[in-house]
Motif scaffolding. Structure first.
Motif, short mmCIF file in Angstrom:
data_model
loop_
_atom_site.label_atom_id
_atom_site.label_comp_id
_atom_site.label_asym_id
_atom_site.label_seq_id
_atom_site.Cartn_x
_atom_site.Cartn_y
_atom_site.Cartn_z
N MET A 203 -76.00 -42.83 -18.01
CA MET A 203 -75.17 -42.31 -16.92
C MET A 203 -74.84 -40.84 -17.19
SD MET A 203 -71.40 -43.55 -15.69
CE MET A 203 -70.44 -42.59 -14.54
N THR A 204 -75.06 -39.98 -16.20
CA THR A 204 -74.76 -38.56 -16.32
C THR A 204 -73.27 -38.33 -16.13
OG1 THR A 204 -76.95 -37.97 -15.49
CG2 THR A 204 -75.26 -36.27 -15.44
N THR A 205 -72.64 -37.67 -17.09
CA THR A 205 -71.21 -37.37 -17.01
C THR A 205 -70.99 -35.99 -16.42
OG1 THR A 205 -71.13 -36.37 -19.21
CG2 THR A 205 -70.86 -38.78 -19.08
N THR A 206 -69.72 -35.69 -16.13
CA THR A 206 -69.38 -34.36 -15.64
C THR A 206 -69.73 -33.31 -16.70
OG1 THR A 206 -67.59 -35.30 -14.31
CG2 THR A 206 -67.52 -32.93 -14.72
N ALA A 207 -69.47 -33.63 -17.97
CA ALA A 207 -69.82 -32.70 -19.06
C ALA A 207 -71.32 -32.44 -19.07
CB ALA A 207 -69.36 -33.27 -20.39
N ASP A 208 -72.13 -33.47 -18.89
CA ASP A 208 -73.59 -33.30 -18.85
C ASP A 208 -73.99 -32.34 -17.73
OD1 ASP A 208 -73.92 -35.16 -20.91
OD2 ASP A 208 -74.17 -36.84 -19.52
N TRP A 209 -73.34 -32.47 -16.59
CA TRP A 209 -73.64 -31.63 -15.43
C TRP A 209 -73.42 -30.16 -15.77
CZ3 TRP A 209 -71.42 -33.25 -9.99
CH2 TRP A 209 -72.14 -32.59 -8.98
N TYR A 210 -72.31 -29.87 -16.47
CA TYR A 210 -71.99 -28.49 -16.81
C TYR A 210 -72.93 -27.93 -17.88
CZ TYR A 210 -68.06 -28.16 -13.68
OH TYR A 210 -67.30 -28.09 -12.53
N VAL A 211 -73.31 -28.76 -18.83
CA VAL A 211 -74.28 -28.32 -19.83
C VAL A 211 -75.63 -28.03 -19.17
CG1 VAL A 211 -75.62 -29.03 -21.85
CG2 VAL A 211 -73.16 -29.48 -21.76
N ASP A 212 -76.05 -28.90 -18.27
CA ASP A 212 -77.32 -28.70 -17.57
C ASP A 212 -77.28 -27.42 -16.75
OD1 ASP A 212 -79.98 -30.02 -16.65
OD2 ASP A 212 -78.99 -29.44 -14.78
N PHE A 213 -76.17 -27.15 -16.10
CA PHE A 213 -76.03 -25.92 -15.32
C PHE A 213 -76.16 -24.69 -16.23
CE2 PHE A 213 -73.58 -22.43 -13.53
CZ PHE A 213 -73.99 -22.41 -12.21
N ALA A 214 -75.51 -24.75 -17.40
CA ALA A 214 -75.59 -23.64 -18.33
C ALA A 214 -77.01 -23.44 -18.83
CB ALA A 214 -74.64 -23.88 -19.52
N ASP A 215 -77.68 -24.54 -19.18
CA ASP A 215 -79.01 -24.47 -19.77
C ASP A 215 -80.09 -24.07 -18.78
OD1 ASP A 215 -78.12 -25.19 -22.26
OD2 ASP A 215 -78.69 -27.30 -22.10
N ARG A 216 -80.03 -24.62 -17.58
CA ARG A 216 -81.17 -24.53 -16.68
C ARG A 216 -80.96 -23.64 -15.46
NH1 ARG A 216 -82.63 -29.68 -14.47
NH2 ARG A 216 -84.67 -28.77 -14.10
N GLN A 217 -79.71 -23.26 -15.19
CA GLN A 217 -79.46 -22.40 -14.03
C GLN A 217 -78.84 -21.06 -14.41
OE1 GLN A 217 -78.09 -24.29 -10.34
NE2 GLN A 217 -78.19 -26.28 -11.34
N ALA A 218 -77.76 -21.09 -15.20
CA ALA A 218 -77.09 -19.84 -15.55
C ALA A 218 -77.81 -19.08 -16.65
CB ALA A 218 -75.65 -20.12 -15.97
N ARG A 219 -78.50 -19.77 -17.54
CA ARG A 219 -79.18 -19.10 -18.65
C ARG A 219 -80.20 -18.09 -18.13
NH1 ARG A 219 -83.82 -20.53 -21.77
NH2 ARG A 219 -83.93 -22.57 -20.72
N GLY A 220 -80.09 -16.87 -18.63
CA GLY A 220 -80.99 -15.82 -18.21
C GLY A 220 -80.66 -15.21 -16.86
N SER A 221 -79.60 -15.70 -16.22
CA SER A 221 -79.23 -15.20 -14.90
C SER A 221 -77.78 -14.75 -14.82
CB SER A 221 -79.49 -16.28 -13.84
OG SER A 221 -79.22 -15.81 -12.54
N SER A 222 -76.87 -15.51 -15.44
CA SER A 222 -75.45 -15.16 -15.43
C SER A 222 -74.83 -15.50 -16.78
CB SER A 222 -74.70 -15.90 -14.31
OG SER A 222 -73.30 -15.66 -14.40
N PRO A 223 -74.75 -14.54 -17.71
CA PRO A 223 -74.11 -14.80 -19.00
C PRO A 223 -72.67 -15.29 -18.85
CG PRO A 223 -75.31 -12.72 -19.06
CD PRO A 223 -75.32 -13.18 -17.63
N THR A 224 -71.96 -14.77 -17.86
CA THR A 224 -70.57 -15.19 -17.63
C THR A 224 -70.50 -16.67 -17.34
OG1 THR A 224 -69.96 -13.01 -16.79
CG2 THR A 224 -68.52 -14.85 -16.21
N TYR A 225 -71.31 -17.14 -16.40
CA TYR A 225 -71.27 -18.55 -16.03
C TYR A 225 -71.88 -19.43 -17.11
CZ TYR A 225 -69.56 -17.95 -11.22
OH TYR A 225 -68.78 -17.71 -10.12
N GLU A 226 -72.86 -18.93 -17.83
CA GLU A 226 -73.43 -19.74 -18.92
C GLU A 226 -72.38 -20.01 -19.98
OE1 GLU A 226 -76.99 -19.80 -22.28
OE2 GLU A 226 -76.76 -18.04 -20.99
#
Length: 309
Positions: free
Chosen positions: A1-24
């Motif tokens: 089961m995907t948790t809220t914490a997992d969602w935020y880690v995935d966002f940092a790893d796969r969306q914010a990384r290399g695009s928004s250091p602040t949000y990562e």
């Protein structure tokens, strides 16, 4: 089961990384903050998504530059934050995605009737009024310039001819309304000044010729709006980064509906939503561009790049 914490880690790893250091940085800290996670878990699951929380805090004037200040703001003002989370939806209306749609639209029989599902303020309905730069190949002479790194095929050679355009959204935004404009700007990531500038340029184009936007459901109200399209134009029902916000049963009903409509169905969506297997080689989050359900390319979420299969 995907948790809220997992969602935020995935966002940092796969969306914010290399695009928004602040949000990562910030989303990694949120993923380790039990109190913030507990607060987020009190709102419906779709309202816990990272981009929505970060935009709401920015809209309310809160800080996102560092975790302690962000944490203090959210905890002490949680009632206001939660109210906005429940009220709002991620309606980014990123016009850079027009560069992803253009290669397909330019090759369809002209002229086109464009119908965008999840249109937000309808800015991507004006893709024929923007300019494009595909690795030095320029197209168009007006509006903001949208750069896109394109691999696997040649760039388009002409802009499409659009004779009709309309949008459908549960909560359409009015580009001339100050509150709606503020929400669109809050959704743009802190370092992305170029996206903010493009939004403002596109807003001027749309405000001068406001789009037809209909408040409605993507299943119940789509056929009637599609029926308004002129018969002598190729109808294209399209959407970008919309279906992940739609419950699975309604998503399936919408996909089934698209095959019954005349014209074409063009989408740029999360591969997990559309059932496309695998991930891109770089491990970053990418959407899949598809025409009538046939996958065509990996696409970066804000339109910066696309790689044809």
């Amino acid at each position: 089961m995907t948790t809220t914490a997992d969602w935020y880690v995935d966002f940092a790893d796969r969306q914010a990384r290399g695009s928004s250091p602040t949000y990562e940085r910030l989303t990694r800290e949120i993923a380790r903050d039990d109190e913030l996670l507990a607060l987020l878990d009190t709102v419906p699951e779709p309202k816990r998504q990272p981009n929505l929380l970060l935009a709401v805090v920015r809209l309310l004037g809160g800080p996102v530059e560092n975790h302690p200040a962000f944490r203090s703001y959210v905890v002490t003002r949680w009632a206001a934050v939660a109210t906005e989370l429940r009220r709002r939806a991620t309606q980014t209306n990123e016009i850079g995605r027009s560069a992803l749609l253009l290669p397909v639209l330019a090759e369809l029989p002209q002229p086109l009737a464009l119908l965008e599902v999840g249109a937000s303020a309808g800015l991507n309905l004006y893709l024929d009024r923007y300019s494009y730069d595909y690795d030095g190949v320029r197209l168009g002479t007006s509006g903001p310039v949208l750069p896109c790194h394109l691999t696997g095929r040649t760039p388009p050679t002409a802009l499409p001819t659009v004779t009709w355009r309309a949008g459908l959204d549960l909560n359409p935004l009015d580009i001339t309304d100050a509150d709606d404009r503020a929400w669109l700007e809050a959704l743009i990531w802190p370092e992305h000044d170029h996206r903010r500038d493009r939004l403002r340029a596109a807003a001027e184009i749309a405000a001068a010729d406001p789009p037809r936007l209909v408040r409605g459901d993507l299943v119940d109200d789509l056929p009637a709006l599609a029926a308004e399209a002129p018969a002598d134009a190729t109808l294209v029902v399209f959407h970008t980064s919309v279906l992940y916000q739609v419950p699975a049963d309604r998503r399936a009903a919408f996909i089934a509906l698209t095959v019954t409509l005349p014209g074409h169905w063009l989408a740029a969506e999360d591969p997990e939503v559309t059932g496309h297997p695998g991930r891109p080689a770089d491990g970053l989050h990418k959407n899949v561009l598809s025409l009538d359900g046939r996958p065509l390319a990996w696409t970066e979420g804000h339109g910066r790049s696309m790689s044809w299969f």
